[in-house]
Scaffold this motif. Structure first.
Motif, PDB file in Angstrom:
ATOM      1  N   ASP A 166       0.889  -0.919   0.146  1.00  0.00           N
ATOM      2  CA  ASP A 166       0.087   0.012  -0.039  1.00  0.00           C
ATOM      3  C   ASP A 166       0.825   1.155  -0.170  1.00  0.00           C
ATOM      4  OD1 ASP A 166       0.843   0.480   2.515  1.00  0.00           O
ATOM      5  OD2 ASP A 166      -0.972  -0.614   3.433  1.00  0.00           O
ATOM      6  N   TYR A 167       0.267   2.417  -0.037  1.00  0.00           N
ATOM      7  CA  TYR A 167       1.029   3.660  -0.063  1.00  0.00           C
ATOM      8  C   TYR A 167       1.879   3.826   1.155  1.00  0.00           C
ATOM      9  CZ  TYR A 167       1.872   8.610  -0.418  1.00  0.00           C
ATOM     10  OH  TYR A 167       2.532   9.814  -0.358  1.00  0.00           O
ATOM     11  N   ILE A 223       4.979   1.417   0.565  1.00  0.00           N
ATOM     12  CA  ILE A 223       5.830   2.022  -0.325  1.00  0.00           C
ATOM     13  C   ILE A 223       6.466   3.221   0.132  1.00  0.00           C
ATOM     14  CG2 ILE A 223       5.867   3.433  -2.775  1.00  0.00           C
ATOM     15  CD1 ILE A 223       3.348   1.558  -3.294  1.00  0.00           C
ATOM     16  N   SER A 224       5.963   3.991   0.868  1.00  0.00           N
ATOM     17  CA  SER A 224       6.611   5.189   1.215  1.00  0.00           C
ATOM     18  C   SER A 224       7.670   4.902   2.272  1.00  0.00           C
ATOM     19  CB  SER A 224       5.709   6.134   1.857  1.00  0.00           C
ATOM     20  OG  SER A 224       4.843   6.678   0.950  1.00  0.00           O
ATOM     21  N   SER A 283       1.703   7.058  -8.158  1.00  0.00           N
ATOM     22  CA  SER A 283       1.056   7.214  -7.006  1.00  0.00           C
ATOM     23  C   SER A 283      -0.283   6.172  -6.569  1.00  0.00           C
ATOM     24  CB  SER A 283       0.152   8.649  -6.851  1.00  0.00           C
ATOM     25  OG  SER A 283      -0.423   8.778  -5.772  1.00  0.00           O
ATOM     26  N   ALA A 284       0.000   5.317  -5.437  1.00  0.00           N
ATOM     27  CA  ALA A 284      -0.676   4.372  -5.421  1.00  0.00           C
ATOM     28  C   ALA A 284      -2.026   4.517  -4.520  1.00  0.00           C
ATOM     29  CB  ALA A 284       0.060   3.072  -4.464  1.00  0.00           C
ATOM     30  N   GLY A 285      -2.173   5.949  -3.858  1.00  0.00           N
ATOM     31  CA  GLY A 285      -3.149   6.103  -3.083  1.00  0.00           C
ATOM     32  C   GLY A 285      -3.293   5.341  -1.673  1.00  0.00           C
ATOM     33  N   GLU A 286      -4.258   4.939  -1.292  1.00  0.00           N
ATOM     34  CA  GLU A 286      -4.420   4.318   0.024  1.00  0.00           C
ATOM     35  C   GLU A 286      -4.658   2.580  -0.392  1.00  0.00           C
ATOM     36  OE1 GLU A 286      -4.243   5.004   2.992  1.00  0.00           O
ATOM     37  OE2 GLU A 286      -3.757   7.128   2.416  1.00  0.00           O
ATOM     38  N   ASP A 287      -4.937   2.189  -1.541  1.00  0.00           N
ATOM     39  CA  ASP A 287      -5.216   1.025  -2.173  1.00  0.00           C
ATOM     40  C   ASP A 287      -3.806   0.270  -2.296  1.00  0.00           C
ATOM     41  OD1 ASP A 287      -7.809   2.425  -4.003  1.00  0.00           O
ATOM     42  OD2 ASP A 287      -7.998   1.558  -2.025  1.00  0.00           O
ATOM     43  N   GLU A 288      -3.904  -1.071  -2.028  1.00  0.00           N
ATOM     44  CA  GLU A 288      -2.552  -1.717  -2.385  1.00  0.00           C
ATOM     45  C   GLU A 288      -2.366  -1.821  -4.073  1.00  0.00           C
ATOM     46  OE1 GLU A 288      -2.392  -4.923   0.771  1.00  0.00           O
ATOM     47  OE2 GLU A 288      -3.290  -5.783  -0.917  1.00  0.00           O
ATOM     48  N   THR A 289      -1.115  -1.765  -4.385  1.00  0.00           N
ATOM     49  CA  THR A 289      -0.408  -1.729  -5.879  1.00  0.00           C
ATOM     50  C   THR A 289       0.473  -2.988  -5.676  1.00  0.00           C
ATOM     51  OG1 THR A 289      -0.727   0.467  -5.895  1.00  0.00           O
ATOM     52  CG2 THR A 289       0.732  -0.665  -7.406  1.00  0.00           C
TER      53      THR A 289
END
Length: 201
Positions: free
Chosen positions: A18-19, A22-23, A125-131
């Motif tokens: 998720d975001y 990743i961060s 940008s993944a937002g709050e969802d999982e990527t």
């Protein structure tokens, strides 16, 4: 798949992040890059032979994290030298080995961290969802090296020397200021373990 690497058909690995995850990984990889230091400047002459024989430092780094990432090659911290002369000989061998290998080691660790940053940046940008992050076999090996270096770095900051120290981490209270770093250390360990499994034949 959340939080664990799984093998991809034909090689490589994938993990859902998720975001926030990743961060965190990207920030840690950037900090690792800053700690390792820059590579050769663009103005440096592109002479592979000269670069091959370029001499690096002969003394161990002062920073405990860098000492963990670039340990002496000819000394065992758990075993005392047989004599003062043996200790001096170990130091001389370690200095010589470091002089001709540390630059390459730093370059490899730098490339691993850069590979992590590049692959995360490609997700956008993944937002709050999982990527889902998909890695090739080569990228997976870079990630494995970087995850190992990140855990070594955090472990050095937490002063983890053996398994007993690791066991103590699980019993830290939520109020302990080391708790976020411990959580990152354990989480990265889980990622590393599952990535190793995907790369095993």
């Amino acid at each position: 798949m959340p939080g664990t690497f799984e093998p991809l058909p034909g090689g490589g690995a994938a993990v859902a992040l998720d975001y926030v995850e990743i961060s965190i990984i990207r920030s840690l990889a950037v900090q690792l890059l800053e700690l390792i230091g820059p590579g050769p400047t663009e103005e440096a002459p592109a002479d592979p032979l000269a670069e091959l024989f370029a001499e690096g430092p002969s003394e161990p780094p002062a920073d405990p994290v860098l000492r963990r990432l670039f340990p002496d090659a000819y000394s065992d911290p758990e075993q005392a030298p047989a004599s003062p002369g043996a200790a001096e000989e170990q130091r001389a061998h370690s200095a010589e080995f470091r002089r001709f290998t540390e630059n390459d080691l730093r370059a490899g660790k730098r490339e691993n961290a850069l590979s992590v940053i590049r692959s995360l940046d490609e997700l956008g940008s993944a937002g709050e969802d999982e990527t889902v992050l998909s890695l090739s076999s080569e990228e997976s090996r870079h990630w494995l090296g970087a995850l190992n270096d990140l855990r070594l770095a955090i472990g050095a900051r937490l002063e983890i020397a053996d398994e007993d120290d690791t066991d103590l981490l699980y019993r830290l209270s939520d109020e302990d200021p080391r708790k976020p770093m411990v959580m990152a250390y354990l989480w990265l360990g889980g990622l590393q373990e599952t990535l190793v499994s995907t790369l095993m034949p």
